[in-house]
Write an enzyme that holds these catalytic residues in place. Structure first.
Site, PDB file in Angstrom:
ATOM      1  N   ASP A 147       0.876  -1.162   0.000  1.00  0.00           N
ATOM      2  CA  ASP A 147       0.000   0.000   0.000  1.00  0.00           C
ATOM      3  C   ASP A 147       0.911   1.208   0.000  1.00  0.00           C
ATOM      4  OD1 ASP A 147      -2.303   1.836   0.443  1.00  0.00           O
ATOM      5  OD2 ASP A 147      -3.321  -0.063   0.763  1.00  0.00           O
TER       6      ASP A 147
ATOM      7  N   ALA B  52      -7.651  -4.244   0.296  1.00  0.00           N
ATOM      8  CA  ALA B  52      -6.593  -5.115   0.817  1.00  0.00           C
ATOM      9  C   ALA B  52      -5.415  -5.179  -0.144  1.00  0.00           C
ATOM     10  CB  ALA B  52      -7.127  -6.516   1.050  1.00  0.00           C
ATOM     11  N   LYS B  53      -5.647  -4.781  -1.399  1.00  0.00           N
ATOM     12  CA  LYS B  53      -4.605  -4.824  -2.436  1.00  0.00           C
ATOM     13  C   LYS B  53      -3.942  -6.196  -2.466  1.00  0.00           C
ATOM     14  CE  LYS B  53      -3.917   0.169  -2.421  1.00  0.00           C
ATOM     15  NZ  LYS B  53      -4.923   0.503  -1.387  1.00  0.00           N
ATOM     16  N   CYS B  54      -4.765  -7.231  -2.337  1.00  0.00           N
ATOM     17  CA  CYS B  54      -4.209  -8.566  -2.204  1.00  0.00           C
ATOM     18  C   CYS B  54      -3.848  -9.142  -3.566  1.00  0.00           C
ATOM     19  CB  CYS B  54      -5.160  -9.481  -1.454  1.00  0.00           C
ATOM     20  SG  CYS B  54      -6.844  -9.436  -2.015  1.00  0.00           S
TER      21      CYS B  54
ATOM     22  N   THR C  86      -9.935  -4.833  -3.512  1.00  0.00           N
ATOM     23  CA  THR C  86      -8.883  -4.300  -4.386  1.00  0.00           C
ATOM     24  C   THR C  86      -7.788  -5.355  -4.557  1.00  0.00           C
ATOM     25  OG1 THR C  86      -7.802  -3.243  -2.497  1.00  0.00           O
ATOM     26  CG2 THR C  86      -9.309  -1.883  -3.798  1.00  0.00           C
TER      27      THR C  86
END
Lengths: 290, 290
Positions: free
Chosen positions: A108, B104-106, B130
């Site tokens: 992030d 979570a940008k996982c 996300t």
């Protein structure tokens, strides 16, 4: 206050002590956990079974390997109960003097990256975490700051082991470097101030075993960067493929294997002997890598 | 069984109903939560305070906005107790008919990406999550499969709002497209089979408000892709900057604001009025976007 030893120095000491650059991936798939361990259908029961299974694996291999790598998603599937099992797995492994690499591939920006760094390297106190570099330096820097403060490490994705890793990573830029090569150069520079006595940085790289030409090239581009190497075993990477990930000093790479070790019992053993089967699989891998 | 309505269709219906393409970011920083809400120094106390704070914000804004976006890292900082607060926040927001986007940008590969998709879109039942595209198509496909099955959505990072987003995203390839432009074209094609009645895909993109020239270019490259737009407000993005993220139909973008809304009470209000302050900030943003 406890003196914080540099992550790469700690990792190398552990690798030398155990005589094996092997990391055991703790990716518990409930359907592959021996049925006698399972406790029921709730998340809490699943999480408890996962923890018991992991303890069995850790007990069986902790004297043979320097590190374990729990993959966060497999725990998060069971909600906060799964996260508790993740935390307890990490603590249990560290209690057996294993280095714990949280495989979360997190990322992030700014203060949010800091929150992820605090989560995995601070509050959960893992020894290292995997990080995704798509957001550039200010998605990675907050992790490096925490590494510096707490003697921790990160492994940043550079060239991953999956079939479509090339979609973005292999694109050729107009400067005639591929994206993964540019990431490698950036990473080596981002980690340059974090090199320990061993000559290796606390800022490591994830380099897949399944692309050995690229791995050989990356070894040259990142001489001070430790590689965490997934893709050996079940994904198809062989000992010859991972050889190129090491420097001439015999160091520089930690080879991960997950399914082939933790679910080794499914091949020929009774499920009660899942620990023994994992131990045998590690010994076989050790021999193979030699 | 409940009929699953297509994610983009649901999102658009909610945006039209509320008359505002606004998403409120629930990024609780404990040090900025009113002191009367705080309960003590343990993780459990922190998690409880976060949940109470979020409920106050949700109560104050749920009739004005279509969606909220809790950022996972801010919860994970408090271990499994924080994850429980995350889950309960999501449930509470959905109970107030808000669409919940888990930020979570996982990312991971194959079965592990599936585990992340199951975690956020399955077990936790968020409406969207996300996703980071560094690993290529097989890091995104498992999420798309879950979207299809469950009427869920994803927003894939394309051009992020942070200062160093260009490190990788802006590199020019030898085909004379920048990396973020190539990701955009890939994404539009990955989502092509998931277009709903509204003409928009369940596969969305994250496009930062802080780079409006790039956003305008991306709007053209991804006509059927909904944009989740961070960077408005505290990060510097203005109404004029986000305008380019919309299509001519007035749709195509959901503008997120976090700190400016949830911590609005710190500017001029008493801490007891944090909900009212958030509501005022949303109304101001609504006016600004018009």
């Amino acid at each position: 206050m406890q003196i914080k030893i540099h992550f790469a120095d700690r990792l190398i000491a552990a690798i030398k002590q155990k005589g094996a650059p092997i990391c055991v991936g703790l990716d518990p798939r409930l359907e592959q956990i021996p049925s006698f361990i399972k406790k029921g259908k709730t998340f809490e029961a699943a999480a408890e079974a996962i923890l018991d299974f992991n303890k069995g694996i850790i007990d069986a291999v902790h004297d043979l390997v320097p590190a374990v790598k729990p993959q966060f998603a497999f725990y998060l599937q069971y909600g906060f109960s799964g996260v508790r099992a993740f935390e307890e797995t990490c603590k249990y492994a560290q209690g057996k003097e294993l280095i714990v690499i949280a495989d979360a591939k997190c990322n992030d920006i700014g203060s949010t990256a800091e929150a992820y760094a605090n989560a995995f390297l601070g509050e959960m106190d893992c020894d290292a975490v995997t990080v995704n570099p798509y957001l550039g330096y200010d998605g990675v820097k907050p992790f490096i700051e925490v590494c510096k403060k707490r003697g921790k490490g990160i492994f940043v994705l550079v060239k991953t082991s999956n079939p479509s890793s090339g979609d973005l990573q292999d694109l050729m830029t107009e400067e005639k470097f591929r994206n993964y090569e540019i990431m490698a150069q950036l990473l080596e520079s981002w980690g340059a101030d974090e090199v320990g006595k061993s000559g290796y940085s606390a800022v490591g790289a994830v380099v897949g075993a399944t692309y050995s030409d690229q791995a050989a090239r990356l070894r040259k581009l990142m001489p001070h960067t430790y590689f965490l190497v997934p893709g050996y075993g079940a994904q198809g990477g062989k000992a010859a493929d991972v050889k190129v990930c090491f420097n001439k000093d015999g160091l520089g790479a930690l080879i991960n294997s997950s399914r082939d070790i933790i679910f080794a019992w499914q091949r020929e053993h009774s499920e009660r002997l899942f620990g023994e089967a994992a131990r045998e699989a590690v010994l076989k891998m050790k021999k193979d890598l030699k």
